[in-house]
Write a protein that holds these residues in place. Structure first.
Motif, PDB file in Angstrom:
ATOM      1  N   GLN A   1      -2.390  -4.848  11.289  1.00 50.72           N
ATOM      2  CA  GLN A   1      -2.963  -3.850  12.181  1.00 50.72           C
ATOM      3  C   GLN A   1      -1.992  -2.795  12.689  1.00 50.72           C
ATOM      4  N   GLN A   2      -0.678  -3.070  12.608  1.00 54.63           N
ATOM      5  CA  GLN A   2       0.244  -2.121  13.227  1.00 54.63           C
ATOM      6  C   GLN A   2       1.537  -1.964  12.445  1.00 54.63           C
ATOM      7  N   TRP A   3       2.120  -0.796  12.594  1.00 59.41           N
ATOM      8  CA  TRP A   3       3.394  -0.450  11.997  1.00 59.41           C
ATOM      9  C   TRP A   3       4.454  -1.351  12.634  1.00 59.41           C
TER      10      TRP A   3
ATOM     11  N   PRO B   1      -0.444  -3.395   4.536  1.00 62.89           N
ATOM     12  CA  PRO B   1       0.378  -2.252   4.923  1.00 62.89           C
ATOM     13  C   PRO B   1       1.365  -2.618   6.034  1.00 62.89           C
TER      14      PRO B   1
ATOM     15  N   SER C   1      -8.188  -6.686   2.660  1.00 67.92           N
ATOM     16  CA  SER C   1      -7.075  -6.661   3.606  1.00 67.92           C
ATOM     17  C   SER C   1      -6.726  -8.061   4.103  1.00 67.92           C
TER      18      SER C   1
ATOM     19  N   THR D   1      -4.376  -6.072   0.320  1.00 64.57           N
ATOM     20  CA  THR D   1      -3.608  -5.043   1.019  1.00 64.57           C
ATOM     21  C   THR D   1      -2.889  -5.591   2.244  1.00 64.57           C
TER      22      THR D   1
ATOM     23  N   GLU E   1      -4.413   1.904   2.638  1.00 58.72           N
ATOM     24  CA  GLU E   1      -5.222   0.690   2.693  1.00 58.72           C
ATOM     25  C   GLU E   1      -6.695   1.040   2.888  1.00 58.72           C
ATOM     26  N   LYS E   2      -6.985   1.999   3.749  1.00 56.42           N
ATOM     27  CA  LYS E   2      -8.376   2.415   3.959  1.00 56.42           C
ATOM     28  C   LYS E   2      -8.981   2.979   2.676  1.00 56.42           C
TER      29      LYS E   2
ATOM     30  N   CYS F   1       0.795  -1.227   0.000  1.00 56.58           N
ATOM     31  CA  CYS F   1       0.000   0.000   0.000  1.00 56.58           C
ATOM     32  C   CYS F   1       0.826   1.274   0.000  1.00 56.58           C
TER      33      CYS F   1
ATOM     34  N   GLN G   1       0.888   3.919   4.680  1.00 54.21           N
ATOM     35  CA  GLN G   1       0.333   2.728   4.038  1.00 54.21           C
ATOM     36  C   GLN G   1      -1.000   2.303   4.653  1.00 54.21           C
ATOM     37  N   PHE G   2      -1.172   2.541   5.945  1.00 59.52           N
ATOM     38  CA  PHE G   2      -2.433   2.175   6.596  1.00 59.52           C
ATOM     39  C   PHE G   2      -3.577   3.076   6.128  1.00 59.52           C
ATOM     40  N   TYR G   3      -3.288   4.338   5.847  1.00 57.28           N
ATOM     41  CA  TYR G   3      -4.295   5.241   5.292  1.00 57.28           C
ATOM     42  C   TYR G   3      -4.622   4.856   3.852  1.00 57.28           C
TER      43      TYR G   3
END
Length: 165
Positions: free
Chosen positions: A121-123, A96, A117, A94, A105-106, A77, A101-103
């Protein structure tokens, strides 16, 4: 850029195999990685002959995505990959790993609704924890869900947007 743990690469391989989908998997080795591929399941490449291809190192992503036989794209992402996948008209799985990348993905999964997805869930600096079942489910679903039709339409719009005249 985060690295995938050996156990995560193993889960990814097993998820790809279980999905029973054809694939191209690009794996880039980090500077500090050893030559042995302990993460690759025994006999994996032999079992995947004719069904899957592992490319070690760099691959021409846009060229691959633009091929008519490509039905989906697993992406981290990043913005460039997000745009390339959308412009090529392929739905995305996806995954991320860090920063924006998490944004992105949304945007892909919830706003444009052109992706599914795997559940990251986390960096993280070392990617681990996504199980083969989640990978298999996403790989199967991306090719039959409504995301594929929606992404194809976006890809057509992108192509018309850069046509001459």
């Amino acid at each position: 850029m985060p690295d995938f743990s050996d156990s995560q690469l193993f889960e990814l391989a097993m998820g790809l195999e279980a999905s029973e989908q054809q694939f191209i998997w690009v794996v880039r080795k980090g500077k500090n990685e050893k030559e042995e591929e302990d993460w690759l399941p025994k006999g994996f490449e032999k079992r995947m002959e004719g069904k899957g291809l592992i490319i070690r190192g760099w691959a021409p992503q846009v060229l691959i995505l633009d091929h008519e036989a490509v039905g989906g794209f697993a992406t981290h992402c990043g913005w460039n990959s997000t745009l390339e996948g959308e412009a090529s008209g392929v739905p995305m799985v996806t995954w991320p790993m860090a920063s924006e990348q998490f944004y992105n993905e949304k945007l892909i999964t919830q706003v444009l609704k052109i992706g599914i997805s795997v559940g990251a869930q986390q960096w993280t600096r070392v990617v681990d924890g996504i199980k083969r079942e989640a990978i298999e489910k996403a790989m199967r679903q991306i090719l039959v869900g409504e995301e594929a039709a929606r992404t194809k339409a976006l890809g057509e719009m992108a192509r018309r947007g850069v046509e001459g005249g």
